[in-house]
Scaffold this active site. Structure first.
Site, PDB file in Angstrom:
ATOM      1  N   ASP A   1     -11.289  -8.415   7.501  1.00 55.23           N
ATOM      2  CA  ASP A   1     -12.685  -8.287   7.050  1.00 55.23           C
ATOM      3  C   ASP A   1     -13.380  -9.640   7.072  1.00 55.23           C
ATOM      4  O   ASP A   1     -14.545  -9.754   7.452  1.00 55.23           O
ATOM      5  CB  ASP A   1     -12.746  -7.719   5.626  1.00 55.23           C
TER       6      ASP A   1
ATOM      7  N   TYR B   1       0.815  -1.214   0.000  1.00 58.25           N
ATOM      8  CA  TYR B   1       0.000   0.000   0.000  1.00 58.25           C
ATOM      9  C   TYR B   1       0.855   1.274   0.000  1.00 58.25           C
ATOM     10  O   TYR B   1       0.416   2.337  -0.421  1.00 58.25           O
ATOM     11  CB  TYR B   1      -0.940   0.031   1.210  1.00 58.25           C
TER      12      TYR B   1
END
Ligand code: NAD
Length: 364
Positions: free
Chosen positions: A255, A145
Site C-alpha cells: 500500500d 492472517y
C-alpha cells in the site's frame, strides 16, 4: 500456443462493476480483432451475493471460477454489509476462501511511476523525478492472517485477544523461489523485508531466504527491517526493485509503494498459484465514497487484465501494449477525478476507458 481462454468475471460491489466494464471493453476488442478468443462468464461475489443468495461466495460462483483459466475481480464490501457477523462479511467470506482454495500463495503488486508523471506522486520532485519501478512480492496465504489459534478469552483477571503467526520452511521457500525467478527477468535485485530483530517467524524467514538465494548467485539480495524499510522506500523509492515480504508486512509495504504513484485507482494486483492460475484485481477496495458516480479510475482494473494476460495466459506482447496505451493516455494529459487537482478537468470512468481503448485499437 493456446489461444482460447475462459475468464471468470467477478465485478462485486461499489465501483467494481463500473471499472470492470472498461476491462470487458478491452476483452471485446481483443476478441473482435481475432487476436485471441476469450470467453467471459460473470458471477456474483461479495455483498451483492449476500443480498441475492445469503452468502458471499456462492457455490455456483466457486464452480464458475474452477471452470475458468483465471479470475478478474472488481472489489467486494461496503457500508451496507458492515453490521453482519465478522466471518460472513464480504471480504472475509469471499476473498480469503478463494485465495486459500486456489492456493494463491503469491501476491504481486507493481508500483511504477513514469518519470514524466512525477507530479502525481505525493513525494517531492527531487525524490521522484526519475520515476521508479518496484514490485512487491507478498506471501499471501500464511503468517498471522491465517495462523491458528486466534480468538478472545475472558479470565477472572483479564479479557484478551490473540493471533498466531506461523511460517513453515516450505512456505517461505516457495515464495522466495518465486521472487528469485522473477528477479532473473528484472534487475536481479531483491530486498527482503522482515522483523528478525524481534520475531521468531521473521528469523526463519531471513534464514530460508538466504538459503534459497544460494541457488541464484546472480541475484543481489539485501535485507531491511520492516520499520526501516517503510522509511527507506519513502526516502528513495528508485533504489528498490523487488520487495519480498511476509503476509502482514507485504500488506503494509504494498500500500505504501502504491500510493507513491499518485492514486490507488491505478494499481493492479495479481495473486497466483504454481499453475499460473490467478485472481487479478485492483489494489483498492469498493470505494463507496465515489461508487455510482462514474468517476472511479478504471486504470487499476485495466492493468489487472493486462497482468492476467501476461502471467496466466503468457500473452506478454498484448499486455505490454495495454500498459503502453495506459501510459500514453496519462502522458497526453488525460486523467480521472482522483488524479485531477482542480477536480474540474477530468474524464469520467467510461471516457478514460474509451481513450485507452482507442489507443489500443490503433496498436493491435
Ligand atoms: P478503498 O480502496 O475502497 O477506498 C480508499 C480511497 O481510495 C477512497 O477515497 C476511494 O474513493 C479511493 N479509490 C479506491 N479505488 C479507486 C479508484 N479506482 N478510482 C478512484 N479512487 C479510488 O478502501 P476503503 O474505503 O478502506 O474500503 C471500502 C470497502 O472496500 C470496504 O468495505 C473494504 O473492506 C473493501 N475493500 C475491498 C477490497 C477488495 O475487494 N480486495 C480491498 C480493500 C478494501
Amino acid at each position: 500456443m493456446k489461444k482460447n481462454f475462459k475468464i471468470a468475471i467477478l465485478s462485486g460491489d461499489g465501483i467494481g462493476p463500473e471499472i470492470m466494464k472498461e476491462s470487458i471493453k478491452i476483452i471485446d476488442l481483443l476478441n473482435k480483432k481475432k487476436i485471441i478468443k476469450i470467453e467471459i462468464n460473470e458471477y456474483d461475489i461479495g455483498g451483492i451475493a449476500i443480498d441475492k443468495y445469503n452468502e458471499a461466495l456462492p457455490k455456483h460462483t466457486l464452480n464458475g471460477c474452477k471452470n475458468s483459466d483465471s479470475i478478474l475481480l472488481g472489489s467486494v464490501g461496503g457500508p451496507k454489509w458492515t453490521n453482519i457477523e465478522a466471518h460472513k462479511k464480504p471480504e472475509i467470506a469471499s476473498l480469503l476462501p478463494l485465495r486459500k482454495y486456489f492456493n494463491l500463495f503469491v501476491n504481486l503488486r507493481p508500483s511504477y511511476l513514469h518519470p514524466k508523471l512525477y507530479k502525481f506522486s505525493p513525494l517531492k520532485k527531487k525524490i521522484v523525478k526519475y520515476g521508479f519501478n518496484i514490485i512487491c512480492v507478498r506471501e499471501l496465504i500464511s503468517g498471522i492472517y491465517y495462523g491458528l489459534p486466534k480468538g478472545r478469552k475472558k479470565t477472572k483477571k483479564s479479557y484478551y485477544a490473540f493471533d498466531t503467526s506461523i511460517y513453515k520452511k516450505e512456505e517461505i521457500e516457495r515464495i522466495a523461489n518465486f521472487a528469485f525467478q522473477l528477479a532473473l527477468k528484472r534487475k536481479k535485485k531483491i530486498t527482503s523485508i522482515d522483523k528478525s530483530n524481534v520475531l521468531e517467524t521473521s528469523k526463519l524467514w531471513k534464514e530460508i531466504v538466504i538459503e534459497t538465494s544460494k541457488k541464484y548467485p546472480e541475484v543481489n539480495l539485501s535485507h531491511l527491517y520492516f520499520d526501516n524499510a517503510v522509511m527507506q522506500i519513502i526516502k528513495n523509492p528508485k533504489i528498490f526493485d523487488i520487495l519480498l515480504c511476509p503476509n502482514l508486512i507485504g500488506d503494509v509495504i504494498s500500500d505504501e509503494c502504491g500510493i507513491l504513484t499518485g492514486s490507488i485507482g491505478m494499481l493492479p494486483s495479481a495473486s497466483l498459484n504454481t499453475k499460473n492460475f490467478g485472481i487479478y484485481e485492483p489494489a483498492g477496495g469498493s470505494a463507496p465514497d465515489i461508487a455510482g458516480q462514474n468517476i472511479a479510475n478504471p486504470i487499476a482494473q485495466i492493468l489487472s487484465l493486462s497482468m492476467l494476460l501476461k502471467y496466466s495466459f503468457n500473452l506478454k506482447e498484448i499486455s505490454t501494449k495495454i500498459n503502453y496505451c495506459v501510459e500514453k493516455s496519462l502522458l497526453q494529459g488525460y486523467k480521472t477525478y482522483d488524479l485531477d487537482e482542480t477536480k474540474k478537468n477530468f474524464l469520467n470512468t467510461n471516457q478514460m476507458g474509451d481513450i485507452i481503448l482507442k489507443f489500443l485499437a490503433q496498436e493491435l
